[in-house]
Write an enzyme that holds these catalytic residues in place. Structure first.
Site, PDB file in Angstrom:
ATOM      1  N   ARG A   1      -1.345  -2.912   0.406  1.00  0.00           N
ATOM      2  CA  ARG A   1       0.000  -2.619  -0.103  1.00  0.00           C
ATOM      3  C   ARG A   1       0.425  -1.218   0.351  1.00  0.00           C
ATOM      4  O   ARG A   1      -0.347  -0.256   0.236  1.00  0.00           O
ATOM      5  CB  ARG A   1       0.006  -2.692  -1.631  1.00  0.00           C
ATOM      6  CG  ARG A   1       1.361  -2.368  -2.256  1.00  0.00           C
ATOM      7  CD  ARG A   1       1.291  -2.413  -3.753  1.00  0.00           C
ATOM      8  NE  ARG A   1       0.897  -3.743  -4.231  1.00  0.00           N
ATOM      9  CZ  ARG A   1       0.710  -4.035  -5.516  1.00  0.00           C
ATOM     10  NH1 ARG A   1       0.835  -3.085  -6.437  1.00  0.00           N
ATOM     11  NH2 ARG A   1       0.370  -5.265  -5.864  1.00  0.00           N
TER      12      ARG A   1
ATOM     13  N   CYS B   1      -5.099   4.865   7.649  1.00  0.00           N
ATOM     14  CA  CYS B   1      -4.934   3.481   8.083  1.00  0.00           C
ATOM     15  C   CYS B   1      -4.097   3.400   9.346  1.00  0.00           C
ATOM     16  O   CYS B   1      -3.380   4.345   9.693  1.00  0.00           O
ATOM     17  CB  CYS B   1      -4.232   2.647   7.002  1.00  0.00           C
ATOM     18  SG  CYS B   1      -4.965   2.737   5.360  1.00  0.00           S
TER      19      CYS B   1
ATOM     20  N   CYS C   1     -10.023   3.578   6.549  1.00  0.00           N
ATOM     21  CA  CYS C   1      -9.814   2.426   5.663  1.00  0.00           C
ATOM     22  C   CYS C   1     -10.769   1.302   6.064  1.00  0.00           C
ATOM     23  O   CYS C   1     -10.980   1.038   7.250  1.00  0.00           O
ATOM     24  CB  CYS C   1      -8.366   1.964   5.772  1.00  0.00           C
ATOM     25  SG  CYS C   1      -8.009   0.382   4.977  1.00  0.00           S
TER      26      CYS C   1
ATOM     27  N   CYS D   1      -8.311  -2.150   7.441  1.00  0.00           N
ATOM     28  CA  CYS D   1      -7.726  -2.219   8.794  1.00  0.00           C
ATOM     29  C   CYS D   1      -8.647  -1.640   9.867  1.00  0.00           C
ATOM     30  O   CYS D   1      -8.354  -1.767  11.058  1.00  0.00           O
ATOM     31  CB  CYS D   1      -6.363  -1.534   8.827  1.00  0.00           C
ATOM     32  SG  CYS D   1      -6.401   0.252   8.518  1.00  0.00           S
TER      33      CYS D   1
ATOM     34  N   CYS E   1      -1.869  -2.111   8.628  1.00  0.00           N
ATOM     35  CA  CYS E   1      -2.852  -2.378   7.573  1.00  0.00           C
ATOM     36  C   CYS E   1      -2.293  -3.382   6.556  1.00  0.00           C
ATOM     37  O   CYS E   1      -1.149  -3.249   6.107  1.00  0.00           O
ATOM     38  CB  CYS E   1      -3.223  -1.083   6.850  1.00  0.00           C
ATOM     39  SG  CYS E   1      -4.504  -1.301   5.580  1.00  0.00           S
TER      40      CYS E   1
ATOM     41  N   ARG F   1     -10.942   9.560   5.143  1.00  0.00           N
ATOM     42  CA  ARG F   1     -11.920   8.640   5.711  1.00  0.00           C
ATOM     43  C   ARG F   1     -11.215   7.356   6.156  1.00  0.00           C
ATOM     44  O   ARG F   1     -10.123   7.047   5.682  1.00  0.00           O
ATOM     45  CB  ARG F   1     -13.018   8.306   4.699  1.00  0.00           C
ATOM     46  CG  ARG F   1     -12.532   7.532   3.493  1.00  0.00           C
ATOM     47  CD  ARG F   1     -13.646   7.303   2.471  1.00  0.00           C
ATOM     48  NE  ARG F   1     -13.193   6.444   1.378  1.00  0.00           N
ATOM     49  CZ  ARG F   1     -12.488   6.843   0.342  1.00  0.00           C
ATOM     50  NH1 ARG F   1     -12.131   8.123   0.246  1.00  0.00           N
ATOM     51  NH2 ARG F   1     -12.123   5.996  -0.602  1.00  0.00           N
TER      52      ARG F   1
END
Length: 361
Positions: A46, A39, A70, A73, A43, A68
């Protein structure tokens, strides 16, 4: 003893916890080992536990490590590119349509729910589809009138249902008849004065102040005004002296509020930017990206900067309160010295001039 700076990963972790999209420690990505995703620090998801977090300098290294992107975001910008393409197609449809397509039609064509498409369109363009379509009709009307078309024919060609709609909500900042004449017949009163910023020229119509220029020779200021209103008649007006004095006093003490009737002319997006500028409290600054995000159009940073540059009513519309993301001063139509002085007069003394400056115009 000098304090020891915290390690880079500690600074990055603080940026993740603060969802800082532009961290002072530089660009980076973080990966969540329990989810297998990477991310950006801003982002909205949480924050993960610190022990489950890894940091990477770029996308390639994060993917090489098996993570991979996100989907929230969108660190690779793939979803943003799809959104831009969908909005570009919608704009093309609006441009090609004789009437304004409905939001439902545009959303269905793009393959999104109406509320999602509306939010997406605003993020990319900075305006709603309706406002964009109104601007298209305004351009059509202006083009037809400039070409000498009769007012009734130009109104019909532009897609307005009747002339009353044009007169009720002027798309040109003037009546269609005045636009057809290239603004000939419109009178702009002007007055000159000396100020702490140097020469000051103010222009006003019957509706209010339409131009403020300073810090340049009077000939240059008048030339700027004439470029904005090429066919209007300019006339010196002693009755404007009190308004000019009030503006000169504001330049001297910018922390004091100044309320004058204004004749603001611009596109729907420019007006949104100028309204957002007027909402910035005296003594505070915003970045261009921050102002775009505040308007609900985070992808329109460059368009926001252009609208600031085209502001004809500085400092009443306070574009001097917008600075670079790092706090540096950026280009200002009336000069960086004037921008710095205005900010200092409002109690802002921590901005510094950028070494390399790109003028706003």
């Amino acid at each position: 003893m000098d304090s020891i700076a915290p390690p880079l990963d500690d600074l990055r972790w603080q940026a993740v916890l603060g969802r800082d999209a532009a961290p002072a420690c530089g660009d980076f990505l973080y990966a969540v080992t329990t989810q297998g995703v990477f991310c950006r620090p801003g982002c909205p998801a949480r924050p993960p536990l610190r022990r489950n977090t890894r940091f990477f300098a770029c996308i390639a290294t994060a993917e090489a490590a098996g993570f991979r992107a996100c989907k929230r975001c969108d660190p690779k910008g793939e979803r943003a590119a799809l959104h831009r393409d969908a909005v570009a197609a919608a704009c093309a449809l609006i441009e090609a349509s004789e009437t304004i397509p409905s939001l439902a039609t545009l959303a269905a064509r793009a393959g999104y729910a109406r509320h999602h498409f509306l939010r997406m369109f605003r993020e990319v363009t900075g305006v709603t589809p309706r406002s964009f379509a109104e601007s298209v009709r305004g351009r059509r009307l202006q083009s037809a009138l400039a070409g000498g078309a009769r007012v009734a024919d130009a109104v019909a060609e532009a897609g307005f249902g009747s002339e009353s709609r044009v007169y009720g909500r002027p798309a040109l900042g003037m009546t269609p008849g005045a636009a057809r004449r290239g603004a000939r017949g419109e009178v702009i009163s002007i007055a000159r004065a000396e100020s702490v910023m140097g020469p000051l020229l103010v222009g006003a119509t019957a509706r209010g102040v339409c131009f403020i220029g300073f810090a340049e020779p009077f000939d240059a200021l008048e030339g700027d005004l004439r470029r904005r209103f090429p066919h209007a008649t300019l006339q010196e007006d002693p009755a404007l002296a009190e308004t000019v004095a009030a503006i000169a006093a504001h330049l001297r003490e910018p922390a004091a509020a100044l309320h004058l009737p204004l004749d603001i002319r611009g596109t729907a997006f420019q007006r949104r930017v100028w309204e957002a500028l007027q909402a910035i409290p005296s003594g505070e600054t915003r970045s261009y990206a921050g102002l775009a995000a505040q308007m609900g159009a985070p992808a329109a940073t460059r368009a926001v900067a252009r609208a600031c540059a085209q502001n004809p009513l500085a400092p009443i519309i306070p574009c001097h309160r917008v600075v670079a993301k790092d706090g540096n001063l950026t280009g200002y139509r009336w000069g960086l010295a004037a921008k710095k002085r205005l900010l200092a007069g409002e109690g802002v003394d921590r901005v510094r001039s950028a070494e390399a400056v790109t003028p706003e115009r």
